[in-house]
Design an enzyme around this catalytic site. Structure first.
Site, PDB file in Angstrom:
ATOM      1  N   CYS A 105     -56.661  33.259 -14.333  1.00 18.83           N
ATOM      2  CA  CYS A 105     -57.021  33.090 -12.870  1.00 18.83           C
ATOM      3  C   CYS A 105     -57.957  34.347 -12.505  1.00 18.83           C
ATOM      4  O   CYS A 105     -58.874  34.151 -11.404  1.00 18.83           O
ATOM      5  CB  CYS A 105     -56.050  33.013 -11.767  1.00 18.83           C
ATOM      6  SG  CYS A 105     -54.906  31.400 -12.197  1.00 18.83           S
ATOM      7  N   HIS A 122     -58.574  34.523  -5.128  1.00 20.55           N
ATOM      8  CA  HIS A 122     -58.027  33.374  -6.013  1.00 20.55           C
ATOM      9  C   HIS A 122     -57.165  32.385  -5.195  1.00 20.55           C
ATOM     10  O   HIS A 122     -56.031  33.139  -4.520  1.00 20.55           O
ATOM     11  CB  HIS A 122     -57.327  33.940  -6.970  1.00 20.55           C
ATOM     12  CG  HIS A 122     -56.548  32.854  -7.770  1.00 20.55           C
ATOM     13  ND1 HIS A 122     -57.495  31.759  -8.358  1.00 20.55           N
ATOM     14  CD2 HIS A 122     -55.331  32.617  -8.435  1.00 20.55           C
ATOM     15  CE1 HIS A 122     -56.553  31.022  -9.030  1.00 20.55           C
ATOM     16  NE2 HIS A 122     -55.447  31.624  -9.171  1.00 20.55           N
ATOM     17  N   ASN A 128     -55.181  24.854  -7.415  1.00 19.76           N
ATOM     18  CA  ASN A 128     -55.600  25.994  -8.082  1.00 19.76           C
ATOM     19  C   ASN A 128     -56.338  25.381  -9.445  1.00 19.76           C
ATOM     20  O   ASN A 128     -55.985  24.904 -10.209  1.00 19.76           O
ATOM     21  CB  ASN A 128     -54.092  26.554  -8.642  1.00 19.76           C
ATOM     22  CG  ASN A 128     -54.490  27.915  -9.451  1.00 19.76           C
ATOM     23  OD1 ASN A 128     -55.508  28.085  -9.811  1.00 19.76           O
ATOM     24  ND2 ASN A 128     -53.525  28.686  -9.639  1.00 19.76           N
TER      25      ASN A 128
HETATM   26  N1  ACO Z   1     -41.413  19.555  -5.539  1.00 22.44           N
HETATM   27  C1  ACO Z   1     -39.830  19.725  -4.977  1.00 22.44           C
HETATM   28  N2  ACO Z   1     -39.241  20.822  -5.289  1.00 22.44           N
HETATM   29  C2  ACO Z   1     -39.879  21.622  -6.336  1.00 22.44           C
HETATM   30  C3  ACO Z   1     -41.123  21.438  -6.814  1.00 22.44           C
HETATM   31  C4  ACO Z   1     -41.798  20.429  -6.318  1.00 22.44           C
HETATM   32  N3  ACO Z   1     -43.118  20.292  -6.677  1.00 22.44           N
HETATM   33  N4  ACO Z   1     -41.191  22.390  -7.733  1.00 22.44           N
HETATM   34  C5  ACO Z   1     -40.196  23.206  -7.726  1.00 22.44           C
HETATM   35  N5  ACO Z   1     -38.961  22.482  -6.992  1.00 22.44           N
HETATM   36  C6  ACO Z   1     -37.912  23.063  -6.653  1.00 22.44           C
HETATM   37  C7  ACO Z   1     -37.387  23.996  -7.759  1.00 22.44           C
HETATM   38  O1  ACO Z   1     -36.674  23.236  -8.764  1.00 22.44           O
HETATM   39  C8  ACO Z   1     -36.109  24.875  -7.096  1.00 22.44           C
HETATM   40  O2  ACO Z   1     -35.052  23.932  -6.654  1.00 22.44           O
HETATM   41  P1  ACO Z   1     -33.496  24.519  -6.985  1.00 22.44           P
HETATM   42  O3  ACO Z   1     -33.579  25.742  -5.996  1.00 22.44           O
HETATM   43  O4  ACO Z   1     -32.958  23.571  -6.900  1.00 22.44           O
HETATM   44  O5  ACO Z   1     -33.780  25.193  -8.423  1.00 22.44           O
HETATM   45  C9  ACO Z   1     -36.740  24.912  -5.476  1.00 22.44           C
HETATM   46  O6  ACO Z   1     -37.867  23.844  -5.517  1.00 22.44           O
HETATM   47  C10 ACO Z   1     -37.389  26.079  -5.333  1.00 22.44           C
HETATM   48  O7  ACO Z   1     -38.257  26.757  -6.220  1.00 22.44           O
HETATM   49  P2  ACO Z   1     -39.052  27.988  -5.918  1.00 22.44           P
HETATM   50  O8  ACO Z   1     -39.506  28.166  -7.432  1.00 22.44           O
HETATM   51  O9  ACO Z   1     -37.879  28.979  -5.418  1.00 22.44           O
HETATM   52  O10 ACO Z   1     -40.175  27.651  -4.987  1.00 22.44           O
HETATM   53  P3  ACO Z   1     -41.298  28.626  -4.403  1.00 22.44           P
HETATM   54  O11 ACO Z   1     -41.065  28.985  -3.067  1.00 22.44           O
HETATM   55  O12 ACO Z   1     -41.047  29.995  -5.289  1.00 22.44           O
HETATM   56  O13 ACO Z   1     -42.544  28.006  -4.552  1.00 22.44           O
HETATM   57  C11 ACO Z   1     -44.279  27.890  -6.309  1.00 22.44           C
HETATM   58  C12 ACO Z   1     -43.087  27.581  -6.024  1.00 22.44           C
HETATM   59  C13 ACO Z   1     -45.102  27.364  -5.508  1.00 22.44           C
HETATM   60  C14 ACO Z   1     -44.769  27.669  -7.726  1.00 22.44           C
HETATM   61  C15 ACO Z   1     -44.623  29.334  -6.059  1.00 22.44           C
HETATM   62  O14 ACO Z   1     -43.485  30.282  -6.811  1.00 22.44           O
HETATM   63  C16 ACO Z   1     -45.853  30.071  -6.321  1.00 22.44           C
HETATM   64  O15 ACO Z   1     -46.938  29.700  -6.030  1.00 22.44           O
HETATM   65  N6  ACO Z   1     -46.145  30.870  -7.592  1.00 22.44           N
HETATM   66  C17 ACO Z   1     -46.960  31.600  -8.178  1.00 22.44           C
HETATM   67  C18 ACO Z   1     -48.029  30.604  -8.405  1.00 22.44           C
HETATM   68  C19 ACO Z   1     -49.117  31.674  -9.050  1.00 22.44           C
HETATM   69  O16 ACO Z   1     -49.727  32.501  -8.139  1.00 22.44           O
HETATM   70  N7  ACO Z   1     -49.593  31.654 -10.199  1.00 22.44           N
HETATM   71  C20 ACO Z   1     -50.650  32.455 -10.608  1.00 22.44           C
HETATM   72  C21 ACO Z   1     -51.736  32.003 -11.009  1.00 22.44           C
HETATM   73  S1  ACO Z   1     -51.742  30.502 -11.779  1.00 22.44           S
HETATM   74  C22 ACO Z   1     -52.709  31.179 -13.455  1.00 22.44           C
HETATM   75  O17 ACO Z   1     -52.934  32.372 -13.593  1.00 22.44           O
HETATM   76  C23 ACO Z   1     -53.240  30.137 -14.373  1.00 22.44           C
END
Ligand code: ACO
Length: 327
Positions: free
Chosen positions: A112, A252, A282
């Site tokens: 990214c 980003h 993204n």
């Molecule tokens: N729908 C419903 N529930 C979900 C989903 C979904 N799509 N995905 C995960 N969950 C669940 C998880 O399983 C978890 O359940 P559990 O508590 O029973 O285990 C719960 O939701 C909470 O998950 P979290 O991971 O705590 O959710 P979070 O608030 O962290 O959001 C997210 C997840 C959106 C992926 C976030 O962590 C994020 O944005 N991370 C960074 C992404 C990023 O910036 N990437 C860098 C760039 S990408 C690149 O370089 C290619």
């Protein structure tokens, strides 16, 4: 001599994949996706198309806007993690498709942060006086490496990207400064396990679904919030900029909450923070050029713009530029 962006182009495919569509594929909801990420829909490329096709669409817009021929291009850099092939480089394919017969080129892999790395690299070839016209593309066909059975990742990514033309600039505008960082120990949390020389494709790697993006979202989120906000603040401090001095943040588009945290650290008013994540998700190396493409008409010559990114690697960074033209 400075390098300035003198034209921008962008492309997203027509096919929309909405949150409602994803509800039919995995156990998720529109409400969950919007509240955690800010994404409403993303675009998906058609079968038989590839990342080079995104770049070609974007670059052709640039050539038309600037009224120049592809034969005038000296260098093509494509930032991507979804190259058309492992080799040759997508940049070579783009050059061939647009007819840039006098250009050389290469791909740059920094997930990214790829567009920022490529922009800074391209600028150096202008600043050194070696080249006059450099195309920098940031594009990804993420649907090629996303597992649409994994709700942790399939809701986040989309296909698309854009390009900019860099040319020499003799006034105070152009690319002024950059801070680029990496920490390879972050590779465990965001990667594509198989398909490279460590784990070449086998029936076993395919069966284990190791050719798809693996992300430990919570850990990546933590690092992204801290590092993107910090590096954006650092480039402001280094250049004696206050929140009032910055006209726009082009960050980003990974997650609305990460962008908000960065904007708060920079002490920016909401209207200065450019957002299009709700429409494209993204697009990895594509997000920042897609922001330029969508918001180009807002930019005025001399505007102070800060770019910021965080991505797989880990990689992250920030670029400070003064916009060089009125559209
Ligand atoms: N729908 C419903 N529930 C979900 C989903 C979904 N799509 N995905 C995960 N969950 C669940 C998880 O399983 C978890 O359940 P559990 O508590 O029973 O285990 C719960 O939701 C909470 O998950 P979290 O991971 O705590 O959710 P979070 O608030 O962290 O959001 C997210 C997840 C959106 C992926 C976030 O962590 C994020 O944005 N991370 C960074 C992404 C990023 O910036 N990437 C860098 C760039 S990408 C690149 O370089 C290619």
């Amino acid at each position: 001599m400075r390098a300035a962006i003198t034209a921008v182009g962008g492309y997203v495919p027509d096919k929309v994949l909405s949150n409602k569509d994803l509800e039919k594929l995995v156990d998720t909801s529109d409400e969950w996706i919007q509240s955690r990420t800010g994404i409403k829909e993303r675009r998906v490329m058609a079968e038989g198309t590839a990342t080079s096709d995104i770049c070609v669409q974007a670059v052709n817009q640039i050539l038309e806007k600037r009224g120049i021929s592809a034969t005038e291009i000296d260098l093509v850099i494509v930032a991507t993690v979804t190259p058309d092939h492992v080799f040759p480089a997508t940049a070579n394919i783009v050059s061939d498709k647009i007819g840039a017969t006098n250009a050389w080129g290469f791909d740059l892999s920094a997930a990214c942060s790829g567009f920022l790395y490529a922009l800074d690299t391209g600028a150096k070839f202008i600043e050194s006086g070696k080249h006059k016209k450099v195309l920098v593309c940031g594009a990804d066909k993420m649907s090629a490496i996303v597992n649409y059975e994994d709700r942790n990742t399939c809701v986040i990514f989309g296909d698309g990207g854009g390009a900019v033309l860099l040319e020499p600039c003799d006034d105070e505008n152009g690319i002024i400064d950059s801070i680029l960082k990496s920490d390879g120990s972050g590779r465990a949390f965001l990667h594509q396990k198989a398909g490279g020389s460590m784990h070449p494709p086998t029936h076993e790697t395919i069966d284990a679904r190791e050719h798809y993006v693996h992300q430990e979202g919570k850990t990546v989120f933590k690092f992204a919030v801290t590092n993107m906000a910090e590096v954006s603040r650092d480039i402001m401090d280094k250049n004696n900029l206050t929140g009032d001095d910055v006209d726009y943040l082009c960050a980003h588009q990974a997650n609305l909450r990460i962008i908000d945290a960065t904007a708060r650290r920079m002490e920016l008013d909401d209207e200065k923070v450019l957002i299009n994540i709700e429409r494209y998700g993204n697009t990895t190396a594509g997000t920042i050029p897609l922001l330029f493409w969508d918001f180009e008409k807002k930019f005025k010559k001399g505007d102070n713009i800060v770019l910021a990114a965080f991505g797989g690697g880990f990689t992250w960074g920030s670029v400070y530029l003064k916009w060089a033209y009125n559209s």
